[in-house]
Design a protein around this motif. Structure first.
Motif, PDB file in Angstrom:
ATOM      1  N   LYS A 584       7.068  -7.365  11.933  1.00 30.89           N
ATOM      2  CA  LYS A 584       8.168  -6.495  11.508  1.00 30.89           C
ATOM      3  C   LYS A 584       7.661  -5.077  11.251  1.00 30.89           C
ATOM      4  O   LYS A 584       8.298  -4.092  11.639  1.00 30.89           O
ATOM      5  CB  LYS A 584       8.816  -7.064  10.243  1.00 30.89           C
ATOM      6  CG  LYS A 584      10.023  -6.263   9.763  1.00 30.89           C
ATOM      7  CD  LYS A 584      10.648  -6.901   8.529  1.00 30.89           C
ATOM      8  CE  LYS A 584      11.839  -6.058   8.047  1.00 30.89           C
ATOM      9  NZ  LYS A 584      12.476  -6.655   6.829  1.00 30.89           N
ATOM     10  N   HIS A 585       6.529  -4.962  10.581  1.00 29.58           N
ATOM     11  CA  HIS A 585       5.963  -3.640  10.288  1.00 29.58           C
ATOM     12  C   HIS A 585       5.607  -2.898  11.577  1.00 29.58           C
ATOM     13  O   HIS A 585       5.876  -1.699  11.719  1.00 29.58           O
ATOM     14  CB  HIS A 585       4.716  -3.787   9.407  1.00 29.58           C
ATOM     15  CG  HIS A 585       5.044  -4.016   7.967  1.00 29.58           C
ATOM     16  ND1 HIS A 585       4.073  -4.184   7.001  1.00 29.58           N
ATOM     17  CD2 HIS A 585       6.232  -4.110   7.316  1.00 29.58           C
ATOM     18  CE1 HIS A 585       4.656  -4.361   5.824  1.00 29.58           C
ATOM     19  NE2 HIS A 585       5.965  -4.327   5.995  1.00 29.58           N
ATOM     20  N   GLN A 587       6.883  -3.399  14.555  1.00 28.68           N
ATOM     21  CA  GLN A 587       8.104  -3.058  15.271  1.00 28.68           C
ATOM     22  C   GLN A 587       8.745  -1.808  14.696  1.00 28.68           C
ATOM     23  O   GLN A 587       9.204  -0.927  15.442  1.00 28.68           O
ATOM     24  CB  GLN A 587       9.091  -4.237  15.207  1.00 28.68           C
ATOM     25  CG  GLN A 587      10.334  -4.059  16.070  1.00 28.68           C
ATOM     26  CD  GLN A 587      10.011  -4.008  17.548  1.00 28.68           C
ATOM     27  OE1 GLN A 587       9.080  -4.647  18.021  1.00 28.68           O
ATOM     28  NE2 GLN A 587      10.748  -3.195  18.284  1.00 28.68           N
ATOM     29  N   THR A 588       8.753  -1.711  13.379  1.00 23.88           N
ATOM     30  CA  THR A 588       9.322  -0.529  12.718  1.00 23.88           C
ATOM     31  C   THR A 588       8.585   0.735  13.142  1.00 23.88           C
ATOM     32  O   THR A 588       9.198   1.752  13.489  1.00 23.88           O
ATOM     33  CB  THR A 588       9.253  -0.680  11.186  1.00 23.88           C
ATOM     34  OG1 THR A 588      10.006  -1.836  10.801  1.00 23.88           O
ATOM     35  CG2 THR A 588       9.800   0.552  10.492  1.00 23.88           C
ATOM     36  N   GLN A 591       9.130   1.634  17.034  1.00 25.15           N
ATOM     37  CA  GLN A 591      10.445   2.224  17.305  1.00 25.15           C
ATOM     38  C   GLN A 591      10.497   3.671  16.833  1.00 25.15           C
ATOM     39  O   GLN A 591      10.997   4.560  17.545  1.00 25.15           O
ATOM     40  CB  GLN A 591      11.539   1.401  16.621  1.00 25.15           C
ATOM     41  CG  GLN A 591      11.803   0.060  17.293  1.00 25.15           C
ATOM     42  CD  GLN A 591      12.868  -0.756  16.578  1.00 25.15           C
ATOM     43  OE1 GLN A 591      13.296  -0.428  15.460  1.00 25.15           O
ATOM     44  NE2 GLN A 591      13.309  -1.838  17.207  1.00 25.15           N
ATOM     45  N   ALA A 592       9.981   3.911  15.640  1.00 23.86           N
ATOM     46  CA  ALA A 592       9.967   5.277  15.106  1.00 23.86           C
ATOM     47  C   ALA A 592       9.074   6.183  15.956  1.00 23.86           C
ATOM     48  O   ALA A 592       9.429   7.332  16.256  1.00 23.86           O
ATOM     49  CB  ALA A 592       9.483   5.268  13.651  1.00 23.86           C
ATOM     50  N   ASP A 958       9.168   5.377   4.127  1.00 29.66           N
ATOM     51  CA  ASP A 958       9.254   3.915   4.078  1.00 29.66           C
ATOM     52  C   ASP A 958       8.532   3.243   5.239  1.00 29.66           C
ATOM     53  O   ASP A 958       8.457   2.011   5.291  1.00 29.66           O
ATOM     54  CB  ASP A 958      10.723   3.474   4.092  1.00 29.66           C
ATOM     55  CG  ASP A 958      11.473   3.965   2.856  1.00 29.66           C
ATOM     56  OD1 ASP A 958      10.838   4.047   1.790  1.00 29.66           O
ATOM     57  OD2 ASP A 958      12.679   4.267   2.968  1.00 29.66           O
ATOM     58  N   TYR A 959       8.008   4.051   6.169  1.00 29.84           N
ATOM     59  CA  TYR A 959       7.293   3.451   7.294  1.00 29.84           C
ATOM     60  C   TYR A 959       6.015   2.790   6.789  1.00 29.84           C
ATOM     61  O   TYR A 959       5.343   3.306   5.888  1.00 29.84           O
ATOM     62  CB  TYR A 959       6.902   4.517   8.328  1.00 29.84           C
ATOM     63  CG  TYR A 959       8.057   5.183   9.031  1.00 29.84           C
ATOM     64  CD1 TYR A 959       9.313   4.586   9.116  1.00 29.84           C
ATOM     65  CD2 TYR A 959       7.883   6.439   9.616  1.00 29.84           C
ATOM     66  CE1 TYR A 959      10.364   5.223   9.763  1.00 29.84           C
ATOM     67  CE2 TYR A 959       8.930   7.080  10.284  1.00 29.84           C
ATOM     68  CZ  TYR A 959      10.166   6.472  10.338  1.00 29.84           C
ATOM     69  OH  TYR A 959      11.205   7.098  10.977  1.00 29.84           O
TER      70      TYR A 959
END
Length: 981
Positions: A584-585, A587-588, A591-592, A958-959
């Protein structure tokens, strides 16, 4: 004037059907005066030998002199009809008849034209003399002199006499109506020719991006009436063997003939051609030379020798020979085509455009000439005309694979990937085994950052041509980039083992040596933390310098420590196959990063969109933002606690190691220790320098595309003291560099301004050349090109832009050098160059340090953590000012432009500002800085489009932490490649 004896000889030769010798007599007569009737006479003689294209050329020449020459219309129409161009023949006859009915002086020829038209309009086969038509319907006559007329309808030829000629596409035996179609590939092509060769294809590949060129040319040897039928038959057999590709047999036959008659021109030309196709070019040139010595009017020998010399790379001599050949056939589309291609290979694009334009004017269906005209026009910066020429070539033949391939490369050069892929798809629909198309498609996908797809394309190409060095090297680089080091090393080794036949390929072989070492180094770091991936600190400076300069590695091999083999890294557990798990981390972050990284794209011709580089830029920008934010928090806490360090102490502390951590003056162990300390500083936010910030982006840029030697210039060898200069050309000879030529006029204007203000320039030896003379200054004002400036100065020279210093009030730094260098007779190297000498390095290091301090002070002061854009204007300005000095500094061997903008995006993000807009069309940010004399001028140039796109964004905080999410070098490589999975 022609003598009576020459006319008598001509009459006798025509009476005995000795057309070849009759042509030689007519050559001599036409050399004295251009008589329309003699031109038509020669055209008729050519028609008897069925040299149809020569007939057409002579008829065109006659009609230029006399548009009412009926005989020329008849002969030209017959020739076109014999070549299968029935519609063109009809048009010619109709034109001639239209002229004749209004002013008829030869009723017999008028009636002949009527009959020809009648037959043609009934769609009956119309051919002349030895073809299907009865001689009585084609009774064109040879006028030898006013009192001597030979009527071809009254002369019969013994069916036992043979004439065999190699003519355009035909080998013709006049004893029958059988025609053998033959295609002879040009001997100009190299042994490892990469471009397509298939029957009945008349294209040649040309050298763009190290591409080998192939020209298909037809052999013309007009055989004379010989002393015996036996000799004539042997000549015909020899020529037939050449056409069939049996060169040894052909040479053996010609040898026998030449033993009897050592200076026989036709046999020399035939043998020379056979030698040429066997790549025995010296022997070929010797034969053509001997034929020329025997008969100076042997235009075919001049042409053939020109071809052979071009194949030897003797372009000047080749052009001289082809120019001589044009004296005998001034409007020969074949020779114009030939010389145009040689001029293109010689990089004389202006001459190539002139020749090829003239060629297609005379031969509107020459698809090869059109595609090379497109290449030449593209090199000259005439992109619209170039596209039209390329499209014309494939309109003439939808199956013209070389035309499609050249058009694909044209679109790729302009960074129009969609159209390039469409063209390559067309190529492979015509011929799925066209290896060059797979290489071009692999190159295109590589340029777009899609390395796995590129590997598939290159593998297909290699399944057809297993020793294609371009495919092998590029596939190795793709495997290297995505972390498949075993396959990369295997391909690099294959490149190193190849036997080469050109300098361009040798350069690839040299690069393969360096790239293999970098691949082995990266493999050894795959399971280590990414912070330990340190090309600048770990790789020998001498190795890096030779790598950047693409020099022969022999000297490096003897003096530099080599990387351990792959098996050692595997044995020690440094390289383990690990599946890349997208958490999840991760992927975040990915994408960013993909969204942020797109902002680095230049919307200019020549800059392909590259998804891999977008991701690299985004991850680097986020990591920079995270580490800079920690640094600023440290600064704020220090300010609150009254521990603010004085500027002078900061400058001293931050400059203690001129190159930053891991400088070339440090030992290997020291470098590693220093780099480890840097990571601790990142975590605490303490002591982070501008060099540390930019080093983050540099490291990401190094790992994202290992083909590019991106290194800090001050980490090169001790020869750094003599200055390692970057070189960015706008004009190379006559070639307009697609990416940078749009900056030509602006750069020229700046150079002119500097010359007028300083009244001097520096020559190649760095001595000043005085320009204070009023006449010279006036000429500078009116100069319209770098050529004009060169004429004023009289030698190679450079001028330097200046940069206003912020660190030292009133001081001006040397910015970029604008250089003008003459390149033989083919134009100029007009470029910008940035010398990185130690003294210049010290000056810009100080500027960057002060600029970084100013940014820290601007953000850590009263506006700290503000979400009001108006309050953050000074912060924005400070970021742009530091970027200005970076671009003028140009401290990397390459990649400075991308790194500079990545850091700008990261710094804006660290200050809670996100750049949401794209760089406007036609803007290259690094050039804006280079062409600005001060940071304020640079600010004024980019502020109008940059600042309106800036938005407050605190969500980035928050990244997940980049360094903690992608800890190892292997995970970083996988992250950059995962979007293809």
């Amino acid at each position: 004037m022609a003598s009576a004896s020459e006319r008598l000889e001509l009459a006798k030769l025509c009476s005995t059907r000795n057309w070849s010798k009759a042509i030689r007599v007519l050559d001599s007569l036409l050399a004295q005066s251009s008589s329309v009737q003699d031109i038509c006479n020669r055209a008729f003689c050519y028609s008897q030998l069925e040299l149809h294209k020569h007939v057409i050329k002579d008829c065109d020449r006659a009609l230029q002199l006399d548009p009412k020459a009926l005989q020329a219309y008849i002969l030209k129409g017959n020739a076109l009809s014999a070549l299968g161009r029935k519609e063109d023949a009809l048009l010619v006859w109709e034109e001639g008849y239209g002229n004749a009915v209004h002013e008829s002086t030869d009723l017999k020829q008028l009636l002949e034209l009527e009959e020809l038209l009648a037959v043609a309009k009934q769609s009956e086969p119309v051919v002349c003399e030895d073809h299907a038509m009865d001689a009585s319907t084609c009774d064109t006559k040879v006028v030898v002199s006013e009192n001597h007329v030979l009527d071809s309808s009254n002369t019969n030829m013994s069916t036992t006499e043979k004439k065999v000629v190699v003519c355009e596409d035909h080998v013709i035996d006049s004893s029958s109506t059988t025609t053998l179609t033959s295609e002879i590939g040009s001997f100009i092509q190299s042994k490892s020719d990469n471009m397509h060769e298939k029957p009945n294809d008349t294209a040649e590949t040309c050298s763009r991006s190290n591409e080998t060129i192939k020209i298909n040319r037809k052999l013309f040897v007009g055989l004379p009436k010989t002393k015996s039928i036996s000799l004539d038959f042997r000549l015909s057999r020899g020529i037939a063997q050449v056409n069939e590709g049996n060169y040894d047999q052909a040479i053996s036959i010609f040898d026998q003939i030449l033993r009897e008659n050592p200076t026989y021109p036709e046999a020399l030309i035939g043998r020379g051609t056979a030698y040429a196709f066997q790549r025995e070019l010296d022997a070929a040139i010797a034969d053509f030379t001997k034929a020329i010595q025997t008969n100076q009017s042997a235009g075919e020998a001049w042409k053939r020798r020109g071809q052979a010399r071009a194949a030897m790379g003797e372009f000047v001599e080749a052009i001289e020979d082809l120019t001589k050949a044009l004296e005998f056939e001034p409007n020969s589309s074949d020779i114009l085509h030939e010389r145009g291609i040689v001029n293109f290979k010689f990089k004389d694009f202006d001459a190539a455009v002139a020749d090829l334009s003239a060629c297609v004017k005379h031969d509107k269906k020459n698809k090869s000439a059109y595609t090379y005209l497109g290449l030449a026009l593209s090199a000259s910066g005439e992109y619209h005309k170039a596209e039209e020429a390329h499209l014309k070539s494939i309109q003439l033949d939808q199956n013209f694979v070389d035309g499609w391939a050249h058009l694909a490369q044209f679109y790729q050069d302009l960074a129009n990937s969609e159209k390039a892929l469409h063209c390559l798809k067309k190529v492979l629909l015509v011929d799925e085994r066209f290896a060059k198309a797979y290489h071009l498609r692999g190159l295109l996908y590589h340029g777009m950052g899609q390395h796995r797809i590129a590997i598939k394309e290159l593998s297909l190409g290699l399944s057809i041509e297993s020793t294609n060095i371009e495919c092998l090297y590029l596939r190795a680089s793709c495997y290297h980039a995505i972390g498949e080091y075993g396959n990369a090393v295997k391909d690099y080794d294959a490149v190193l083992d190849l036997e080469l036949d050109s300098m361009d390929k040798f350069v690839l072989q040299c690069l393969a040596f360096y790239q293999k070492e970098i691949a082995l180094y990266t493999a050894s770091k795959a399971n280590s933390e990414f912070c330990w991936f340190d090309i600048d600190g770990d790789i020998d400076p001498l190795f890096k310098e030779y790598w950047c300069k693409r020099l022969h590695p022999k000297y490096v091999c003897e003096r530099v420590f080599r990387q351990p083999p792959l098996r050692e890294s595997l044995k020690r557990g440094r390289l383990k196959k690990q599946e890349f798990v997208v958490t999840k981390h991760r992927q975040t972050l990915l994408q960013a990063a993909d969204f942020i990284g797109q902002k680095i794209q230049y919307n200019c011709p020549g800059f392909l969109p590259n998804r891999r580089q977008y991701r690299m830029a985004g991850l680097a920008a986020i990591e920079i933002a995270q580490k800079v934010a920690k640094t600023w928090r440290f600064h704020r806490n220090a300010n609150r606690n009254g521990k603010k360090v004085r500027k002078r102490e900061k400058l001293s502390m931050l400059s203690q190691n001129r190159g930053g951590a891991c400088s070339s003056t440090s030992s290997s162990s020291e470098a590693s220790t220093l780099y480890g300390l840097n990571e601790d500083r990142y975590a605490s936010g303490r002591l982070l320098s501008w060099h540390d910030i930019y080093s983050i982006a540099v490291k990401w840029r190094q790992i994202s595309e290992p083909c590019d030697p991106v290194v800090w210039v001050n980490k090169l060898s001790e020869e750094f003291n003599s200055g390692f200069g970057s070189h960015t050309p706008m004009l190379l000879g006559q070639a307009k560099v697609v990416r940078y030529f749009p900056n030509y006029q602006r750069t020229l204007d700046i150079a002119k301004t500097i010359m007028r203000v300083t009244k001097y320039v520096n020559n190649a030896e760095d001595h000043t050349v005085d320009l204070s003379d009023a006449g010279k200054l006036q000429k500078i004002i009116h100069a319209g090109s770098c050529s004009d400036l060169y004429d004023i100065v009289g030698e190679n020279f450079w001028v330097a832009t200046t940069c206003d210093s912020t660190a030292f009030e009133g001081k001006y730094l040397e910015g970029t050098r604008i250089t003008v260098q003459k390149m033989d007779k083919r134009g100029f190297d007009f470029a910008i160059r940035t010398p990185c000498t130690p003294s210049r390095w010290e000056e810009y290091y100080a500027e960057m340090t002060v600029a970084w301090e100013a940014l820290c002070d601007a953000y850590c002061g009263e506006v700290c953590c503000s979400n009001d854009l108006s309050m953050l204007e000074k912060v924005r300005d400070a970021i742009v000012r530091m970027t200005y000095y970076w671009y003028n500094f140009m401290p990397l061997s390459r990649g400075s432009a991308a790194v500079g903008y990545v850091v700008l995006l990261g710094l804006f993000l660290a200050a809670n500002m996100e750049v949401t807009g794209n760089i406007p069309q036609g803007i290259q940010v690094d050039w804006e800085a280079i062409m600005s004399s001060s940071p304020d001028a640079f600010l004024d140039s980019i502020k109008p489009w940059l600042y309106p796109s800036v938005r407050i964004n605190t969500g980035w905080k928050d990244y997940p932490d980049v360094a903690s999410t992608f800890t190892t070098t292997g995970s970083v490589v996988a992250a950059l490649s995962s979007y293809e999975v």
